[in-house]
Motif scaffolding. Structure first.
Motif, PDB file in Angstrom:
ATOM      1  N   ARG B  31       0.839  -1.197   0.000  1.00  0.00           N
ATOM      2  CA  ARG B  31       0.000   0.000   0.000  1.00  0.00           C
ATOM      3  C   ARG B  31       0.873   1.247   0.000  1.00  0.00           C
ATOM      4  O   ARG B  31       0.601   2.214  -0.705  1.00  0.00           O
ATOM      5  CB  ARG B  31      -0.949  -0.011   1.188  1.00  0.00           C
ATOM      6  N   ILE B  34       2.234   1.933  -3.371  1.00  0.00           N
ATOM      7  CA  ILE B  34       1.204   2.335  -4.341  1.00  0.00           C
ATOM      8  C   ILE B  34       0.705   3.742  -4.043  1.00  0.00           C
ATOM      9  O   ILE B  34       0.535   4.565  -4.941  1.00  0.00           O
ATOM     10  CB  ILE B  34       0.028   1.331  -4.321  1.00  0.00           C
ATOM     11  N   ALA B  52       0.156  -1.285  -9.770  1.00  0.00           N
ATOM     12  CA  ALA B  52      -0.356  -1.731  -8.465  1.00  0.00           C
ATOM     13  C   ALA B  52      -0.432  -3.254  -8.374  1.00  0.00           C
ATOM     14  O   ALA B  52      -0.048  -3.845  -7.371  1.00  0.00           O
ATOM     15  CB  ALA B  52      -1.718  -1.102  -8.192  1.00  0.00           C
ATOM     16  N   ASP B  53      -0.906  -3.889  -9.446  1.00  0.00           N
ATOM     17  CA  ASP B  53      -1.026  -5.357  -9.404  1.00  0.00           C
ATOM     18  C   ASP B  53       0.333  -6.027  -9.260  1.00  0.00           C
ATOM     19  O   ASP B  53       0.482  -7.000  -8.524  1.00  0.00           O
ATOM     20  CB  ASP B  53      -1.735  -5.866 -10.671  1.00  0.00           C
ATOM     21  N   LYS B  56       1.469  -5.652  -5.712  1.00  0.00           N
ATOM     22  CA  LYS B  56       0.712  -6.495  -4.771  1.00  0.00           C
ATOM     23  C   LYS B  56       1.098  -7.960  -4.863  1.00  0.00           C
ATOM     24  O   LYS B  56       0.941  -8.703  -3.894  1.00  0.00           O
ATOM     25  CB  LYS B  56      -0.798  -6.353  -5.051  1.00  0.00           C
TER      26      LYS B  56
END
Lengths: 144, 147
Positions: B31, B34, B52-53, B56
């Protein structure tokens, strides 16, 4: 400073659509938290009888604040122009130190995380954080 | 020195004894990368952080998130002496890792949000205040040895 991309705006509008029915509750919780976690913010509310989370003045004011946020969402394409009057209010009448906008924003984000744990993804988080920063900047426009 | 009430000690111990480090650590660090993309500057060697993907699902980031979260354990065990406890780690972050100490606060904020999402309404204002106080003390201790 912060420029909202088209994606940010879409994300904010979509998320706001989801949360707006509970806007009053969110505001009440965020404001209540702020007064507890950042006690220096209580200095702006010495005229209230009860500053505890969930109290009547906190609930009412939390709702007022969030309706301002909702208004800002509808004016997201030009926050400076859209929040002109609110900026004057904060600058000349309320005289809230703009550092506190960031503090309140943080507490709004905490409440969103609590109430929407699966919807408040990192992607939504960054767009909302950018939006609240842009909102705070627009609100500070008339200060000096 | 920082004073902790019995209530605060209990809240902090409660949070950490019920923590799923392998879940929360990765989520908090991801987080942070991002929401505050400039923090990616410290992770150039970690592989794909392109979106972001990717962040993560990056296993290096996940492992590091867990490691960083466990780094808080020593503060939990040494509440009355956090400053001294982190002196060595502070030197490491300054001299070797060259991390801007402002970034500690950013990660702390993301950790707060992730814990809030996990605990829901149990993360009430009092718990939030205690947790944020704890993180602020750790952040301060980590920045202490910078010069």
């Amino acid at each position: 400073m912060t420029s909202l991309s088209a994606k940010d705006k879409d994300t904010v509008k979509a998320f706001w659509g989801k949360i707006s029915p509970k806007a009053g509750d969110i505001g009440k919780d965020a404001l209540g938290r702020m007064l507890v976690v950042y006690p220096q913010t209580k200095t702006y509310f010495s005229h209230w009888k009860d500053l505890s989370p969930g109290s009547a003045p906190v609930a009412k004011h939390g709702a007022t604040i969030m309706s301002g946020v909702g208004d800002a969402v509808s004016k997201i394409d030009n926050l400076t122009a859209g929040l002109f009057n609110l900026s004057e209010l904060h600058a000349f009448t309320l005289r809230v130190d703009p550092a506190n906008f960031k503090i309140l924003a943080h507490n709004i984000l905490v409440v969103l995380a609590i109430q929407y744990p699966s919807d408040f993804t990192p992607e939504v988080h960054v767009s909302m954080d950018k939006f609240l920063s842009a909102l705070a900047l627009a609100l500070s426009e008339k200060y000096r | 020195m920082v004073e902790w009430t019995e209530q605060e000690r209990s809240i902090i111990n409660n949070i950490f004894s019920n923590l799923d480090y392998d879940d929360i650590g990765p989520k908090a660090l991801a987080r942070c990368l991002i929401v505050y993309p400039w923090t990616q500057r410290y992770f150039a060697s970690f592989g794909n952080l392109y979106n972001a993907d990717a962040i993560k699902t990056n296993p290096n980031i996940a492992a590091h998130g867990t490691k960083v979260l466990h780094g808080l354990d020593r503060a939990v065990k040494n509440l009355d002496n956090i400053k001294a406890t982190y002196a060595e780690l502070s030197v490491l972050h300054s001299e070797k890792l060259h991390v801007d100490p402002d970034n500690f606060k950013l990660l702390a904020d993301c950790l707060t949000i992730v814990i809030a999402a996990k605990l829901g309404n149990a993360f009430n204002p009092e718990v939030q205040a205690t947790f944020q106080k704890f993180l602020a003390v750790v952040v301060s201790a980590l920045g202490r040895q910078y010069h």
